[in-house]
Design a protein around this motif. Structure first.
Motif, PDB file in Angstrom:
ATOM      1  N   LEU A   1       8.432   0.391 -11.078  1.00  0.00           N
ATOM      2  CA  LEU A   1       7.404  -0.169 -11.749  1.00  0.00           C
ATOM      3  C   LEU A   1       6.166  -0.883 -10.666  1.00  0.00           C
ATOM      4  O   LEU A   1       5.337  -0.892 -10.810  1.00  0.00           O
ATOM      5  CB  LEU A   1       7.916  -1.768 -12.408  1.00  0.00           C
ATOM      6  N   ILE A   2       7.200  -1.283  -9.519  1.00  0.00           N
ATOM      7  CA  ILE A   2       6.196  -2.020  -8.384  1.00  0.00           C
ATOM      8  C   ILE A   2       5.309  -0.882  -7.963  1.00  0.00           C
ATOM      9  O   ILE A   2       3.940  -1.020  -7.738  1.00  0.00           O
ATOM     10  CB  ILE A   2       6.939  -2.624  -7.420  1.00  0.00           C
ATOM     11  N   ALA A   3       5.773   0.502  -7.919  1.00  0.00           N
ATOM     12  CA  ALA A   3       5.183   1.375  -7.303  1.00  0.00           C
ATOM     13  C   ALA A   3       4.039   1.906  -8.227  1.00  0.00           C
ATOM     14  O   ALA A   3       2.901   2.256  -7.801  1.00  0.00           O
ATOM     15  CB  ALA A   3       5.963   2.821  -7.033  1.00  0.00           C
ATOM     16  N   VAL A   4       4.210   1.994  -9.820  1.00  0.00           N
ATOM     17  CA  VAL A   4       3.057   2.445 -10.347  1.00  0.00           C
ATOM     18  C   VAL A   4       2.240   1.156 -10.458  1.00  0.00           C
ATOM     19  O   VAL A   4       0.797   1.626 -10.631  1.00  0.00           O
ATOM     20  CB  VAL A   4       3.673   2.513 -11.929  1.00  0.00           C
ATOM     21  N   VAL A   5       2.469  -0.154 -10.355  1.00  0.00           N
ATOM     22  CA  VAL A   5       1.351  -1.011 -10.124  1.00  0.00           C
ATOM     23  C   VAL A   5       0.464  -0.694  -8.901  1.00  0.00           C
ATOM     24  O   VAL A   5      -0.906  -0.877  -8.851  1.00  0.00           O
ATOM     25  CB  VAL A   5       1.963  -2.491  -9.947  1.00  0.00           C
TER      26      VAL A   5
ATOM     27  N   LEU B   1       5.051  -1.089  -3.149  1.00  0.00           N
ATOM     28  CA  LEU B   1       3.393  -1.464  -3.424  1.00  0.00           C
ATOM     29  C   LEU B   1       2.569  -1.115  -2.291  1.00  0.00           C
ATOM     30  O   LEU B   1       1.499  -0.313  -2.819  1.00  0.00           O
ATOM     31  CB  LEU B   1       3.770  -3.067  -3.000  1.00  0.00           C
ATOM     32  N   ILE B   2       2.800  -0.872  -1.063  1.00  0.00           N
ATOM     33  CA  ILE B   2       1.955  -0.324   0.021  1.00  0.00           C
ATOM     34  C   ILE B   2       1.869   1.219  -0.276  1.00  0.00           C
ATOM     35  O   ILE B   2       0.526   1.680  -0.288  1.00  0.00           O
ATOM     36  CB  ILE B   2       2.241  -0.519   1.405  1.00  0.00           C
TER      37      ILE B   2
ATOM     38  N   TYR C   1       5.835   7.546   1.223  1.00  0.00           N
ATOM     39  CA  TYR C   1       6.287   6.020   1.620  1.00  0.00           C
ATOM     40  C   TYR C   1       6.510   5.332   0.245  1.00  0.00           C
ATOM     41  O   TYR C   1       7.574   4.749   0.311  1.00  0.00           O
ATOM     42  CB  TYR C   1       4.949   5.423   2.121  1.00  0.00           C
ATOM     43  N   ALA C   2       6.129   5.780  -0.946  1.00  0.00           N
ATOM     44  CA  ALA C   2       6.464   4.900  -2.078  1.00  0.00           C
ATOM     45  C   ALA C   2       7.726   5.585  -2.750  1.00  0.00           C
ATOM     46  O   ALA C   2       8.224   5.228  -3.707  1.00  0.00           O
ATOM     47  CB  ALA C   2       5.318   5.012  -3.161  1.00  0.00           C
ATOM     48  N   GLY C   3       8.321   6.917  -1.972  1.00  0.00           N
ATOM     49  CA  GLY C   3       9.421   7.358  -2.638  1.00  0.00           C
ATOM     50  C   GLY C   3       9.330   8.149  -3.871  1.00  0.00           C
ATOM     51  O   GLY C   3      10.120   8.231  -4.672  1.00  0.00           O
ATOM     52  N   GLY C   4       7.954   8.399  -4.162  1.00  0.00           N
ATOM     53  CA  GLY C   4       7.742   9.450  -5.366  1.00  0.00           C
ATOM     54  C   GLY C   4       6.241   9.095  -5.903  1.00  0.00           C
ATOM     55  O   GLY C   4       5.453   8.414  -5.345  1.00  0.00           O
TER      56      GLY C   4
END
Lengths: 186, 137
Positions: free
Chosen positions: A163-167, B83-84, A142-145
């Motif tokens: 950065l958004i994914a890591v947060v 984010l999700i 979903y997060a692509g990684g």
């Protein structure tokens, strides 16, 4: 030879990870581990169920080979380079974990309560491993990684989405450890 | 020949994951408890060197070992999916104590129950593929 047998400090491990990413770039590839899970779905025939899995998995053979290397590396490191696999986590972490019922904290590489083969006979343990794996697989795609793709490759390339994914990784991890663990393991 | 190179890189990665203890469930727990610098040191130093490396490759247009241009693929713009998806991944990372790379290192290290985690992770990936069009991206 002591440096081989003792745990590697962060200032050796971090640069080594960057070096692995560099080597993959230099052979024309990218560092990211979770795409292998997608490739494995494709190999198992998931392409008949969703277009998402319609790809020629042979183009991903290089990444599967990296994973096989990771497996061999684990075998070599655990059997020939680590006389004592106990992880020296801090006393605070050990006492926290003991309060949650993990008596193996500070004395093993993984908690025996979850990762000893006999633990699979316990329904709750099995459920924890399955739910943990499902969330990792679903969330990574979903997060692509995952950690390698976003926290190392993406952030190294100064990508805002990473950065958004890591947060997000950290929000999820903090919620799990601080809010859900006391409910799951108490 | 290239296969041997990928295998060698993977072995280096696997050894690093195990010896750095980044493959240890305990280190992941400790990281989210903010009890030790270890994991932050690993990710932080990998990142600093990673950023410098990639900037140098771009600035000097460094070619791969095979003489090809090195491509960097920008991530698609979106906030919700990262984010999700990220939060869901983080929940699993902290629960199973392993991310996709170290999982495979741990089978090699002889922890059989991690196979359950890997099978579930493959199933989770499959579920995403099935539900993809119904999820916010």
């Amino acid at each position: 030879m002591n440096w081989i047998y003792s745990p590697w400090p962060w200032y050796v491990s971090g640069p080594m990870i960057a070096f692995v990413m560099f080597l993959l770039l230099m052979v024309g590839k990218n560092f990211g581990m979770s795409s292998n899970l997608k490739t494995m779905c494709t190999i198992c025939g998931a392409g008949t169920k969703a277009d998402f899995f319609k790809l020629d998995w042979r183009t991903q053979k290089w990444n599967l080979t990296v994973v096989i290397g990771g497996f061999i590396g684990g075998f070599i490191a655990a059997n020939f380079m680590t006389p004592d696999a106990a992880v020296a986590i801090t006393p605070e972490t050990i006492s926290d974990l003991q309060n949650l019922g993990f008596s193996s904290a500070g004395r093993a590489y993984l908690p025996t309560e979850l990762f000893e083969t006999s633990a699979l006979l316990d329904f709750k343990t099995l459920a924890i491993l399955i739910i943990g794996g499902l969330l990792v697989g679903f969330g990574a795609r979903y997060a692509g990684g995952c950690t390698s793709g976003h926290a190392i490759s993406g952030l190294s390339n100064l990508q805002l989405p990473s950065l958004i994914a890591v947060v997000g990784f950290f929000i999820g991890g903090l919620v799990m450890i601080h809010l859900l663990y006391p409910l799951i393991f108490a | 020949m290239r296969t041997i190179v990928y295998l060698f890189i993977g072995i280096l990665f696997g050894i690093t994951m195990f010896k750095s203890e980044a493959a240890s469930w305990f280190r992941i727990y400790e990281m989210f408890k903010f009890d030790a610098f270890h994991m932050y040191g690993i990710i932080g130093s990998a990142l600093v060197i990673g950023v410098i490396t990639i900037q140098l490759i771009k600035k000097f247009d460094i070619k791969s070992f095979y003489g090809e241009t090195i491509h960097f693929y920008p991530k698609t713009r979106s906030a919700s999916r990262y984010l999700i998806g990220g939060i869901i991944f983080g929940l699993g990372w902290a629960l199973a104590g392993a991310c996709p790379g170290p999982m495979f290192t741990l089978i090699g290290a002889g922890f059989a129950p991690i196979l359950v985690v890997i099978a579930a992770a493959i199933l989770g990936t499959f579920l995403y593929g099935i539900l993809k069009d119904k999820l916010p991206h």
